[in-house]
Design a protein around this motif. Structure first.
Motif, PDB file in Angstrom:
ATOM      1  N   ASP A   1       0.832  -1.208   0.000  1.00  0.00           N
ATOM      2  CA  ASP A   1       0.000   0.000   0.000  1.00  0.00           C
ATOM      3  C   ASP A   1       0.863   1.252   0.000  1.00  0.00           C
ATOM      4  N   SER A   2       0.276   2.333  -0.465  1.00  0.00           N
ATOM      5  CA  SER A   2       0.941   3.629  -0.372  1.00  0.00           C
ATOM      6  C   SER A   2       0.937   4.079   1.089  1.00  0.00           C
ATOM      7  N   PHE A   3       1.738   5.099   1.377  1.00  0.00           N
ATOM      8  CA  PHE A   3       1.760   5.630   2.736  1.00  0.00           C
ATOM      9  C   PHE A   3       0.379   6.141   3.126  1.00  0.00           C
ATOM     10  N   TYR A   4      -0.291   6.820   2.219  1.00  0.00           N
ATOM     11  CA  TYR A   4      -1.626   7.353   2.503  1.00  0.00           C
ATOM     12  C   TYR A   4      -2.598   6.225   2.858  1.00  0.00           C
TER      13      TYR A   4
ATOM     14  N   ASN B   1      -6.604  14.583   9.575  1.00  0.00           N
ATOM     15  CA  ASN B   1      -6.405  15.794   8.782  1.00  0.00           C
ATOM     16  C   ASN B   1      -5.970  15.481   7.355  1.00  0.00           C
ATOM     17  N   ALA B   2      -5.116  14.488   7.177  1.00  0.00           N
ATOM     18  CA  ALA B   2      -4.673  14.112   5.832  1.00  0.00           C
ATOM     19  C   ALA B   2      -5.858  13.630   4.993  1.00  0.00           C
ATOM     20  N   PHE B   3      -6.825  13.015   5.625  1.00  0.00           N
ATOM     21  CA  PHE B   3      -8.027  12.542   4.929  1.00  0.00           C
ATOM     22  C   PHE B   3      -8.722  13.688   4.202  1.00  0.00           C
ATOM     23  N   TYR B   4      -8.707  14.870   4.785  1.00  0.00           N
ATOM     24  CA  TYR B   4      -9.370  16.033   4.200  1.00  0.00           C
ATOM     25  C   TYR B   4      -8.461  16.851   3.281  1.00  0.00           C
ATOM     26  N   ASP B   5      -7.206  16.457   3.176  1.00  0.00           N
ATOM     27  CA  ASP B   5      -6.231  17.168   2.344  1.00  0.00           C
ATOM     28  C   ASP B   5      -6.322  16.638   0.912  1.00  0.00           C
TER      29      ASP B   5
ATOM     30  N   LYS C   1      -1.424  10.845  -2.532  1.00  0.00           N
ATOM     31  CA  LYS C   1      -2.072   9.602  -2.083  1.00  0.00           C
ATOM     32  C   LYS C   1      -1.448   8.317  -2.625  1.00  0.00           C
ATOM     33  N   GLN C   2      -0.795   8.381  -3.767  1.00  0.00           N
ATOM     34  CA  GLN C   2      -0.226   7.164  -4.360  1.00  0.00           C
ATOM     35  C   GLN C   2       1.242   6.955  -4.008  1.00  0.00           C
ATOM     36  N   SER C   3       1.852   7.922  -3.359  1.00  0.00           N
ATOM     37  CA  SER C   3       3.296   7.874  -3.126  1.00  0.00           C
ATOM     38  C   SER C   3       3.686   6.888  -2.028  1.00  0.00           C
ATOM     39  N   LYS C   4       4.845   6.271  -2.272  1.00  0.00           N
ATOM     40  CA  LYS C   4       5.485   5.403  -1.290  1.00  0.00           C
ATOM     41  C   LYS C   4       6.874   5.939  -0.965  1.00  0.00           C
ATOM     42  N   ASP C   5       7.150   7.157  -1.432  1.00  0.00           N
ATOM     43  CA  ASP C   5       8.470   7.764  -1.337  1.00  0.00           C
ATOM     44  C   ASP C   5       8.557   8.752  -0.172  1.00  0.00           C
ATOM     45  N   PHE C   6       9.465   8.493   0.749  1.00  0.00           N
ATOM     46  CA  PHE C   6       9.629   9.331   1.936  1.00  0.00           C
ATOM     47  C   PHE C   6       9.878  10.789   1.571  1.00  0.00           C
ATOM     48  N   ASP C   7      10.814  11.028   0.668  1.00  0.00           N
ATOM     49  CA  ASP C   7      11.192  12.403   0.333  1.00  0.00           C
ATOM     50  C   ASP C   7      10.035  13.179  -0.289  1.00  0.00           C
ATOM     51  N   THR C   8       9.283  12.547  -1.172  1.00  0.00           N
ATOM     52  CA  THR C   8       8.141  13.207  -1.810  1.00  0.00           C
ATOM     53  C   THR C   8       7.104  13.611  -0.773  1.00  0.00           C
ATOM     54  N   ILE C   9       6.768  12.692   0.101  1.00  0.00           N
ATOM     55  CA  ILE C   9       5.741  12.965   1.116  1.00  0.00           C
ATOM     56  C   ILE C   9       6.250  13.982   2.137  1.00  0.00           C
ATOM     57  N   SER C  10       7.487  13.830   2.566  1.00  0.00           N
ATOM     58  CA  SER C  10       8.059  14.748   3.535  1.00  0.00           C
ATOM     59  C   SER C  10       8.083  16.175   2.995  1.00  0.00           C
ATOM     60  N   LYS C  11       8.522  16.338   1.770  1.00  0.00           N
ATOM     61  CA  LYS C  11       8.563  17.674   1.163  1.00  0.00           C
ATOM     62  C   LYS C  11       7.160  18.264   1.062  1.00  0.00           C
ATOM     63  N   TYR C  12       6.214  17.443   0.638  1.00  0.00           N
ATOM     64  CA  TYR C  12       4.833  17.922   0.542  1.00  0.00           C
ATOM     65  C   TYR C  12       4.348  18.416   1.908  1.00  0.00           C
ATOM     66  N   LEU C  13       4.560  17.622   2.922  1.00  0.00           N
ATOM     67  CA  LEU C  13       4.083  17.988   4.257  1.00  0.00           C
ATOM     68  C   LEU C  13       4.756  19.251   4.782  1.00  0.00           C
ATOM     69  N   GLU C  14       6.050  19.363   4.570  1.00  0.00           N
ATOM     70  CA  GLU C  14       6.774  20.551   5.037  1.00  0.00           C
ATOM     71  C   GLU C  14       6.244  21.821   4.378  1.00  0.00           C
ATOM     72  N   GLU C  15       5.849  21.718   3.122  1.00  0.00           N
ATOM     73  CA  GLU C  15       5.430  22.895   2.363  1.00  0.00           C
ATOM     74  C   GLU C  15       3.922  23.148   2.374  1.00  0.00           C
ATOM     75  N   ASN C  16       3.124  22.120   2.668  1.00  0.00           N
ATOM     76  CA  ASN C  16       1.683  22.242   2.438  1.00  0.00           C
ATOM     77  C   ASN C  16       0.770  21.720   3.538  1.00  0.00           C
ATOM     78  N   ALA C  17       1.298  21.398   4.690  1.00  0.00           N
ATOM     79  CA  ALA C  17       0.456  20.764   5.711  1.00  0.00           C
ATOM     80  C   ALA C  17       0.502  21.524   7.036  1.00  0.00           C
TER      81      ALA C  17
END
Length: 72
Positions: A3-6, A27-31, A36-52
């Motif tokens: 599964d993806s991280f999401y 909160n991520a459920f409403y974002d 949602k399809q990513s399994k990549d730490f860096d992609t998700i981490s960057k997204y969260l740092e910039e948009n969460a």
């Protein structure tokens, strides 16, 4: 295929939970833009740092990521 991280994070949802990971999942459920399809730490981490703004600390993500990795 794992599964993806999401998808994993959604298993942690609890609308009445006080656990920080449950709150993160709620909160991520409403974002709509969460990667949602990513399994990549860096992609998700960057997204969260910039948009969460709903994530008070990246250590919550780090702990959730560790749990995700343990289930893979």
């Amino acid at each position: 295929m794992s599964d993806s991280f999401y998808q994993y994070l959604m298993t942690e949802r609890n609308s009445e939970g006080v656990d920080p990971i449950a709150q993160f999942a709620n909160n991520a459920f409403y974002d709509q833009a969460f990667p949602k399809q990513s399994k990549d730490f860096d992609t998700i981490s960057k997204y969260l740092e910039e948009n969460a703004p709903y994530l008070p600390s990246m250590t919550i993500f780090d702990e959730a990521w560790e749990r995700y990795q343990a289930r893979r």
